[in-house]
Motif scaffolding. Sequence first.
Motif, short mmCIF file in Angstrom:
data_model
loop_
_atom_site.label_atom_id
_atom_site.label_comp_id
_atom_site.label_asym_id
_atom_site.label_seq_id
_atom_site.Cartn_x
_atom_site.Cartn_y
_atom_site.Cartn_z
N ARG A 101 -0.46 -8.00 -4.20
CA ARG A 101 -0.80 -6.58 -4.28
C ARG A 101 -2.30 -6.37 -4.47
O ARG A 101 -2.90 -5.49 -3.87
N THR A 113 -12.38 -1.29 -6.14
CA THR A 113 -11.84 -2.60 -6.51
C THR A 113 -12.94 -3.56 -6.97
O THR A 113 -12.64 -4.58 -7.58
N LEU A 119 -5.86 2.44 -9.94
CA LEU A 119 -5.49 1.09 -9.51
C LEU A 119 -5.02 0.25 -10.69
O LEU A 119 -4.05 -0.50 -10.58
N MET A 135 -4.79 -4.47 -1.88
CA MET A 135 -5.61 -3.36 -2.34
C MET A 135 -7.09 -3.61 -2.07
O MET A 135 -7.80 -2.73 -1.58
N LEU A 190 0.82 -1.21 0.00
CA LEU A 190 0.00 0.00 0.00
C LEU A 190 0.86 1.26 0.00
O LEU A 190 0.46 2.29 -0.57
N LEU A 210 1.58 1.94 -3.54
CA LEU A 210 0.42 2.56 -4.18
C LEU A 210 0.34 4.04 -3.84
O LEU A 210 0.09 4.88 -4.71
#
Length: 299
Positions: free
Chosen positions: A72, A94, A52, A76, A32, A35
């Motif tokens: 990953r 997501t 994303l 996420m 994260l 990200l």
Amino acid sequence: MRMSEAVELYTEHLARVRRLSPATVRAYRADLADLVAFADDPAVADLDVEDLREWLWSATQRGISRASLARRTASMRGFFGWLSAERMREDDPTLRLVTPKRGRTLPTVAAAAELDTVLEAQRVDADGTGDPVALRDAALLELLYGAALRVSEACGLDLGSLDRAAATVRVLGKGGKERVVPYGAPAARAVDAWLVRGRPALLTDPGITALFLGARGGRLGVRTAYEVVRRTLGPVIGADAVGPHALRHSAATHLLDGGADLRAVQEMLGHASLGTTQIYTHVSTERLTAAYRLAHPRA
């Protein structure tokens, strides 16, 4: 709240409430944190499914393994599910993210010549039939590629966003940041045809200012835009789940291949960080290296 703050709260939740092992918590935090750095630590509400997808796609360009990519994705999904449950976000982006099947990579960049052929054929066919939906699709595809727009940006355009005389479009991007980007002659022809012959046929309420309309006359939805791109570009790129982000990736890569300045591409894409734009230099370098190995006599 910034993403970095939310990540700290989430990993504390994993450790104290869910009692995950220290190694698992470290792995989630590392994923994260990557990200957060990739997206330049935006507000929690500003990150969407396009960000994303670009983050996962950039990881594949760096050669990340499928196992790491799967981890990953899990990190996420868990994080955004928690944000939604804690009412820190109204939605979970997501849920709209399709994870590539085993053996696949995330959408690749289309060859410029192939993309030019497909888009031109789409535009010519639409002009010939005069079908309003076909005219809209041709204009949408040309503008997504010609101006390197995010799909949400394209669907959010209004009539006043266009400067047809200057061939530019005013885009409201991430975090409410506005930018003006140019588009080329093919996009101009397709947009003009849509505005003159297509849009009036679909318009049901004169008060609607949206540039692109759905079949019922309202503003074009993101799902419909995805389907237009998938149907048109899937056979060219060879990916069943190809979406508008593939056009954006292709536009950025083709600009750099053509010698465009990295900072100019950054401004066109609306990236807050130059590091995000530099992903596309990796693609261009790999293509150059492959061409060199095939063509140079002493490669």
